[in-house]
Design a protein around this motif. Structure first.
Motif, PDB file in Angstrom:
ATOM      1  N   ALA B  29       0.887  -1.173   0.000  1.00 12.72           N
ATOM      2  CA  ALA B  29       0.000   0.000   0.000  1.00 12.72           C
ATOM      3  C   ALA B  29       0.923   1.220   0.000  1.00 12.72           C
ATOM      4  CB  ALA B  29      -0.945  -0.053   1.185  1.00 12.72           C
ATOM      5  N   GLY B  31       3.698   1.545   1.698  1.00 12.82           N
ATOM      6  CA  GLY B  31       5.088   1.093   1.769  1.00 12.82           C
ATOM      7  C   GLY B  31       5.863   1.577   2.990  1.00 12.82           C
ATOM      8  N   THR B  32       5.234   2.374   3.852  1.00 14.83           N
ATOM      9  CA  THR B  32       5.992   2.994   4.958  1.00 14.83           C
ATOM     10  C   THR B  32       6.367   1.994   6.048  1.00 14.83           C
ATOM     11  OG1 THR B  32       4.000   3.679   6.151  1.00 14.83           O
ATOM     12  CG2 THR B  32       4.932   5.257   4.583  1.00 14.83           C
ATOM     13  N   ARG B  53      -2.409   0.113  -4.860  1.00 16.77           N
ATOM     14  CA  ARG B  53      -2.724   1.543  -4.875  1.00 16.77           C
ATOM     15  C   ARG B  53      -3.472   2.024  -6.110  1.00 16.77           C
ATOM     16  NH1 ARG B  53       0.832   5.798  -1.923  1.00 16.77           N
ATOM     17  NH2 ARG B  53       2.449   5.542  -3.507  1.00 16.77           N
ATOM     18  N   ASN B  77      -3.117  11.285   6.366  1.00 11.29           N
ATOM     19  CA  ASN B  77      -3.454  12.703   6.208  1.00 11.29           C
ATOM     20  C   ASN B  77      -4.900  12.905   5.774  1.00 11.29           C
ATOM     21  OD1 ASN B  77      -1.587  14.512   7.147  1.00 11.29           O
ATOM     22  ND2 ASN B  77      -0.378  14.589   5.252  1.00 11.29           N
ATOM     23  N   SER B 101       5.057  12.075  10.444  1.00  4.96           N
ATOM     24  CA  SER B 101       5.370  13.365   9.832  1.00  4.96           C
ATOM     25  C   SER B 101       4.434  13.548   8.648  1.00  4.96           C
ATOM     26  CB  SER B 101       6.804  13.344   9.320  1.00  4.96           C
ATOM     27  OG  SER B 101       6.920  12.357   8.301  1.00  4.96           O
ATOM     28  N   ASP B 102       4.430  14.769   8.092  1.00  7.90           N
ATOM     29  CA  ASP B 102       3.559  15.041   6.950  1.00  7.90           C
ATOM     30  C   ASP B 102       3.828  14.061   5.798  1.00  7.90           C
ATOM     31  OD1 ASP B 102       1.527  16.657   5.785  1.00  7.90           O
ATOM     32  OD2 ASP B 102       3.039  17.732   4.613  1.00  7.90           O
ATOM     33  N   GLN B 103       5.104  13.830   5.492  1.00  8.18           N
ATOM     34  CA  GLN B 103       5.449  12.945   4.375  1.00  8.18           C
ATOM     35  C   GLN B 103       4.941  11.519   4.616  1.00  8.18           C
ATOM     36  OE1 GLN B 103       7.533  15.184   5.829  1.00  8.18           O
ATOM     37  NE2 GLN B 103       9.306  15.654   4.559  1.00  8.18           N
ATOM     38  N   VAL B 104       5.145  11.004   5.832  1.00 12.67           N
ATOM     39  CA  VAL B 104       4.700   9.638   6.133  1.00 12.67           C
ATOM     40  C   VAL B 104       3.164   9.584   6.119  1.00 12.67           C
ATOM     41  CG1 VAL B 104       4.657   7.812   7.896  1.00 12.67           C
ATOM     42  CG2 VAL B 104       6.790   9.002   7.399  1.00 12.67           C
ATOM     43  N   ARG B 105       2.524  10.629   6.633  1.00 15.71           N
ATOM     44  CA  ARG B 105       1.049  10.656   6.623  1.00 15.71           C
ATOM     45  C   ARG B 105       0.485  10.720   5.206  1.00 15.71           C
ATOM     46  NH1 ARG B 105       1.775  14.404  10.991  1.00 15.71           N
ATOM     47  NH2 ARG B 105       1.458  16.129   9.532  1.00 15.71           N
ATOM     48  N   ASN B 106       1.256  11.305   4.281  1.00 16.73           N
ATOM     49  CA  ASN B 106       0.796  11.353   2.888  1.00 16.73           C
ATOM     50  C   ASN B 106       0.830   9.984   2.231  1.00 16.73           C
ATOM     51  OD1 ASN B 106       0.158  14.066   2.567  1.00 16.73           O
ATOM     52  ND2 ASN B 106       2.272  14.651   2.094  1.00 16.73           N
ATOM     53  N   MET B 107       1.687   9.097   2.716  1.00 18.40           N
ATOM     54  CA  MET B 107       1.860   7.783   2.086  1.00 18.40           C
ATOM     55  C   MET B 107       1.127   6.684   2.849  1.00 18.40           C
ATOM     56  SD  MET B 107       5.997   7.910   1.704  1.00 18.40           S
ATOM     57  CE  MET B 107       6.202   6.739   0.371  1.00 18.40           C
TER      58      MET B 107
END
Ligand SMILES: Cc1cc2nc3c(=O)[nH]c(=O)nc-3n(C[C@H](O)[C@H](O)[C@H](O)COP(=O)(O)OP(=O)(O)OC[C@H]3O[C@@H](n4cnc5c(N)ncnc54)[C@H](O)[C@@H]3O)c2cc1C
Ligand code: FES
Ligand code: FES
Lengths: 160, 284
Positions: B29, B31-32, B53, B77, B101-107
């Motif tokens: 999904a 990938g984080t 995805r 997010n 973080s914002d970047q991780v929440r976006n993914m």
């Protein structure tokens, strides 16, 4: 060895066709295959933000993304923002406010700041600080970086 | 490292379920979790890498018949910013606000957070408190499993390898529901919870009913605090009840020592934070 996967995407405005190994990270693709070394490898674990890029206009850690997932997407790296006229005020503010020391975190900071400004055109200290939570600066120049982004927000709104 | 033999990114759910049928696929999904786990050698790729995805129906957020359904691909997010989710289940939006973080929440996605089954997964405590059901689909059929029965251990759940999480389905909270989420870590961003607490109840005429309490990072799986709930059910929230509930919670959790906190410290945190949550609820 895994077989290569054919993908097509737009990288910094240029339509690109690529054959990539499925286990490769987007960061490795950018740096090692496309020579776009502005995007940095800091931790490889999503903790530092040095590898931040925009995918379909949204910021992500390229070290956590699989390169095959670029298929059909629009990718923007720091090299793209370097020639993006709309990002002139942002780059200029980093220079004027002293938001760059050793410069290692700077590409990630600038790309993430671009995303913060796109989401909050009138960003103030709160939005900027929250937006940059995932970007570490080992030179600890946070204060000047935050000032730079707030200045860029003001300059952008004034220009409109 | 095992080599990936095939990469698939189907646009339809049926194709994804067919690819999963042999149980030979690694689901991707955001990938984080997957990427760091692969890099650290904690998991190995299966022969098929199945990127889900591109399946639009897994992104849907729908409200109807007294429930809200949140597609597995909804990002953290989106949980935070989607007005429909914020209005229907504010507790989830609040938990999303404390995430990474914002970047991780976006993914990162809600489906990935549930599938990953970490005892510290930040959406899991609110989902438990909200009585969510995990919607599972495979080539042979669909089923839904209550959150409270989904997890079997750290990183483990009742999901079969041929099953995909399609959505989380939650009953809409009743009127006069009060809910709270607290996460305690050493720094606000990019920190895995040392402990977290979710609380939800109907508050009517000063009395609590339909009380649900859940704890994260204090045992092998995120857990409902059944004994604590029993203390609070039907009670009027006075100082004595709050003290009793906090003590019960402290006794009911089963934390371990690890690098984030000692078991003793976690019990203290649960005691004090639950007391704080309940005092905060009364003061409103
Ligand atoms: C820097 C960093 C900070 C983090 N901070 C937090 C935090 O504060 N709180 C927290 O809870 N988590 C945190 N995480 C963990 C992670 O971001 C979350 O668990 C996220 O929700 C995972 O979602 P994903 O879509 O990225 O999952 P993926 O990595 O794509 O998948 C995770 C696992 O679930 C499986 N999977 C994914 N989707 C499905 C599905 N629909 N059906 C069946 N199986 C599926 C995958 O095969 C894999 O095993 C953090 C991670 C990083 C790297
Ligand atoms: S290199 Fe990707 S977040 Fe550090
Ligand atoms: S300027 Fe050196 S790491 Fe930020």
């Amino acid at each position: 060895m895994s077989s290569l996967v054919e993908i097509s995407c737009v990288v910094n405005g240029t339509p690109t066709r690529l054959a990539v190994p499925p286990e490769t990270s987007a960061l490795a693709l950018l740096r090692d295959h496309l020579g776009l070394s502005g995007t940095k490898y800091g931790c490889g674990e999503g903790e530092c933000g040095a590898c931040t890029i925009l995918v379909d206009g949204v910021s992500v850690n390229s070290c956590l993304m699989f390169a095959v997932d670029f298929d059909g997407r629009t990718v923007t790296t720091i090299e793209g923002l370097a020639v993006d006229r709309a990002s002139d005020p942002l780059r200029q503010a980093f220079v004027e406010k002293g938001g760059v020391q050793c410069g290692f975190c700077t590409p990630g900071m600038v790309v993430q700041s671009r995303h913060v400004l796109d989401k909050h055109p009138n960003a103030g200290p709160d939005e900027v600080k929250r937006g940059l939570e995932g970007n570490l600066c080992r030179c600890t120049g946070y204060k000047k970086i935050v000032e730079a982004v707030i200045t860029a927000a003001a300059a952008q709104s004034a220009a409109e | 490292m095992t080599a990936i033999e095939r990469y698939l990114a189907p646009a339809g759910l049926d194709d994804a379920l067919a690819a999963l049928a042999g149980g030979n696929a690694t689901i991707l999904a955001g990938g984080t979790d997957l990427m760091p786990q692969i890099n650290a050698g904690k998991v190995a790729f299966r022969p098929i890498l199945l990127n889900i995805r591109r399946i639009p129906e897994l992104r849907a957020v729908e409200v109807g018949q007294g429930r809200i359904s949140i597609g597995a691909l909804v990002t953290i997010n989106e949980l935070k910013d989607n007005p429909v989710i914020a209005k229907a289940v504010p507790l989830l939006a609040e938990a999303a606000d404390h995430f990474a973080s914002d970047q991780v929440r976006n993914m990162g996605t809600i489906g990935g957070n549930v599938a990953n089954a970490s005892p510290a997964g930040d959406t899991l405590v609110p989902l438990l408190v909200l009585d969510a059901e995990v919607e599972l689909a495979s080539a042979t059929g669909r089923r839904s499993v209550p959150m409270a029965e989904f997890f079997t251990g750290p990183g483990r759940s009742v999901r079969r390898p041929d099953e995909l999480i399609t959505a989380l389905s939650l009953p809409l909270p009743r009127l006069r529901t009060v809910s709270r989420f607290v996460k305690f870590g050493t720094r606000p961003a990019l920190d895995i919870s040392a402990v977290s607490i979710g609380f939800s109840a109907t508050l009517d005429g000063g009395r609590l009913s339909d009380v649900r309490v859940a704890f994260g990072a204090v045992g092998p799986v995120p857990m409902r605090g059944r004994a604590t709930e029993a203390v609070l059910e039907g009670a009027a929230l006075d100082a004595a009840i709050i003290a009793k509930a906090a003590a019960t919670a402290q006794g009911e959790v089963k934390p371990i020592d690890d690098l984030r906190a000692s078991a003793w410290y976690r019990r203290e945190l649960i005691h004090n934070l639950l007391g704080k949550v309940l005092s905060d609820v009364v003061s409103r």
